[in-house]
Design an enzyme around this catalytic site. Structure first.
Site, PDB file in Angstrom:
ATOM      1  N   GLN A 166      -5.051  -1.380   9.628  1.00 31.49           N
ATOM      2  CA  GLN A 166      -4.985  -2.721   9.056  1.00 31.49           C
ATOM      3  C   GLN A 166      -5.610  -3.740  10.022  1.00 31.49           C
ATOM      4  O   GLN A 166      -5.244  -3.805  11.190  1.00 31.49           O
ATOM      5  CB  GLN A 166      -3.512  -3.079   8.783  1.00 31.49           C
ATOM      6  CG  GLN A 166      -3.305  -4.393   8.075  1.00 31.49           C
ATOM      7  CD  GLN A 166      -3.814  -4.399   6.636  1.00 31.49           C
ATOM      8  OE1 GLN A 166      -3.593  -3.444   5.875  1.00 31.49           O
ATOM      9  NE2 GLN A 166      -4.522  -5.441   6.263  1.00 31.49           N
ATOM     10  N   ASP A 187     -11.291   3.075   3.917  1.00 25.55           N
ATOM     11  CA  ASP A 187     -11.722   1.677   3.815  1.00 25.55           C
ATOM     12  C   ASP A 187     -13.252   1.587   3.685  1.00 25.55           C
ATOM     13  O   ASP A 187     -13.778   0.541   3.322  1.00 25.55           O
ATOM     14  CB  ASP A 187     -11.300   0.911   5.086  1.00 25.55           C
ATOM     15  CG  ASP A 187     -10.198  -0.090   4.803  1.00 25.55           C
ATOM     16  OD1 ASP A 187      -9.984  -0.413   3.614  1.00 25.55           O
ATOM     17  OD2 ASP A 187      -9.558  -0.542   5.770  1.00 25.55           O
ATOM     18  N   LYS A 229       0.841  -1.200   0.000  1.00 21.20           N
ATOM     19  CA  LYS A 229       0.000   0.000   0.000  1.00 21.20           C
ATOM     20  C   LYS A 229       0.879   1.255   0.000  1.00 21.20           C
ATOM     21  O   LYS A 229       0.667   2.180  -0.782  1.00 21.20           O
ATOM     22  CB  LYS A 229      -0.916   0.009   1.239  1.00 21.20           C
ATOM     23  CG  LYS A 229      -2.106  -0.912   1.102  1.00 21.20           C
ATOM     24  CD  LYS A 229      -2.839  -1.147   2.408  1.00 21.20           C
ATOM     25  CE  LYS A 229      -3.946  -2.184   2.185  1.00 21.20           C
ATOM     26  NZ  LYS A 229      -4.609  -2.635   3.410  1.00 21.20           N
TER      27      LYS A 229
END
Ligand code: NAD
Length: 293
Positions: free
Chosen positions: A97, A120, A53
């Site tokens: 995460q 997200d 990422k």
């Protein structure tokens, strides 16, 4: 044989377009999108994701900040860090995460993220925005799946779609995205009766179940488009391992009109869409139009 929808190539094209858009936001408005990724603990798969990422963000011109925290980090420390990032104008996207260590309440952490920075798309406000057609942040994997479907089909209006799997991070948002595109959508799950027949009725099949090769070729309507979200590592007889999807690729590709492979299908689109969401968030925070690609 089905047309292969190449997610790796599509994601590369999307990143190339975004690199141009981000350069023009910088040139015209002096804005550099910023993404902060928080990793708690040493989960090897999470470390790989976070590394790629960060790398891909930088390649597109996004500033990437990584917070690597010990797995003993307290919930209070994490919530304070999120609060600081919520108030930092240089950060447009915050990603924590998952999975988090067991002593941390993941829902509480995700809800602490400013919904406008929730790249997200997991915050309840963004979940609500998606189901009411509002301008929120859309979860990356379903968004990437939709982009590939639209690239292949153009307008999806009136198509029948089945989403297999009703998770909060893939199945449910995918259902809402397809509904927004005026598909007639059915949600199938582990309790669905005659699931083969339900799947066989659809022009579009999105499989997100986490069961290796569950969806077989004879479940697929001839000519249908199949998006395989699943990523499963299976053990072969010779002791080696292999990545497979939730669709039995060999049999499905003989019946489908188009299909995404695993690996190289939906997977690469997920990170590309995370960067896309960060770019969109940066434009919204600064009240500037997203430049045309
Ligand atoms: P999940 O475990 O949260 O949800 C699975 C869903 O599938 C559940 O709703 C369950 O009802 C349904 N299900 C389980 N067994 C079933 C069966 N036999 N028949 C019908 N439905 C069944 O999973 P998830 O997080 O949505 O992930 C699904 C898959 O997608 C996994 O393989 C995961 O690794 C993969 N995934 C890939 C990406 C990506 O970037 N490509 C992102 C997220 C998830």
């Amino acid at each position: 044989m089905a047309h292969l929808i190449d997610g790796k190539q599509f994601a590369a094209k999307l990143r190339e377009k975004m690199t141009g858009q981000i350069a023009s936001i910088k040139a015209d408005h002096n804005i550099v999108p910023g993404l902060a990724v928080v990793l708690v603990g040493e989960d090897p798969a999470s470390q790989v994701y976070v590394r790629s990422k960060g790398k891909q963000a930088k390649e597109c011109g996004i500033t990437s900040i990584e917070h690597k925290l010990e797995d003993t980090t307290s919930q209070e420390f994490l919530l304070n860090l999120i609060n600081e990032m919520n108030n930092d104008p240089a950060i447009n996207g915050i990603l924590v995460q998952l999975p988090l260590p067991k002593h941390i309440d993941s829902a509480k952490v995700l809800e602490a993220i400013d919904p406008a920075k929730d790249v997200d798309g997991f915050h309840p406000i963004n979940v609500g925005m998606l189901s009411t057609g509002g301008k929120g942040m859309v979860p990356c994997t379903p968004l990437g799946s939709l982009m590939m479907l639209q690239d292949y089909h153009g307008d999806l209006t009136g198509m029948t779609a089945v989403v297999v799997g009703r998770s909060n991070i893939v199945g449910k948002p995918m259902f809402n995205l397809l509904l927004q595109q005026s598909c007639t959508v059915t949600m199938a799950h582990s309790r669905t009766k005659n699931i083969e027949d339900v799947v066989r009725a659809a022009d579009i099949v999105v499989a997100a179940v986490g069961v290796p090769e569950l969806v077989k070729g004879d479940w697929i309507k001839p000519g249908a488009t199949v998006i395989d979200v699943g990523i499963n590592r299976i053990q072969l007889e010779d002791g080696k391992t292999k990545l497979v999807g939730d669709v039995h690729f060999e049999s499905a590709q003989k019946v489908a009109g188009a299909i995404t492979p695993v690996p190289g299908g939906v997977g690469p689109m997920t990170i590309a869409c995370l960067l896309y969401n960060t770019m969109v968030a940066a434009c919204r925070h600064n009240n500037v139009e997203l430049p045309a690609a």
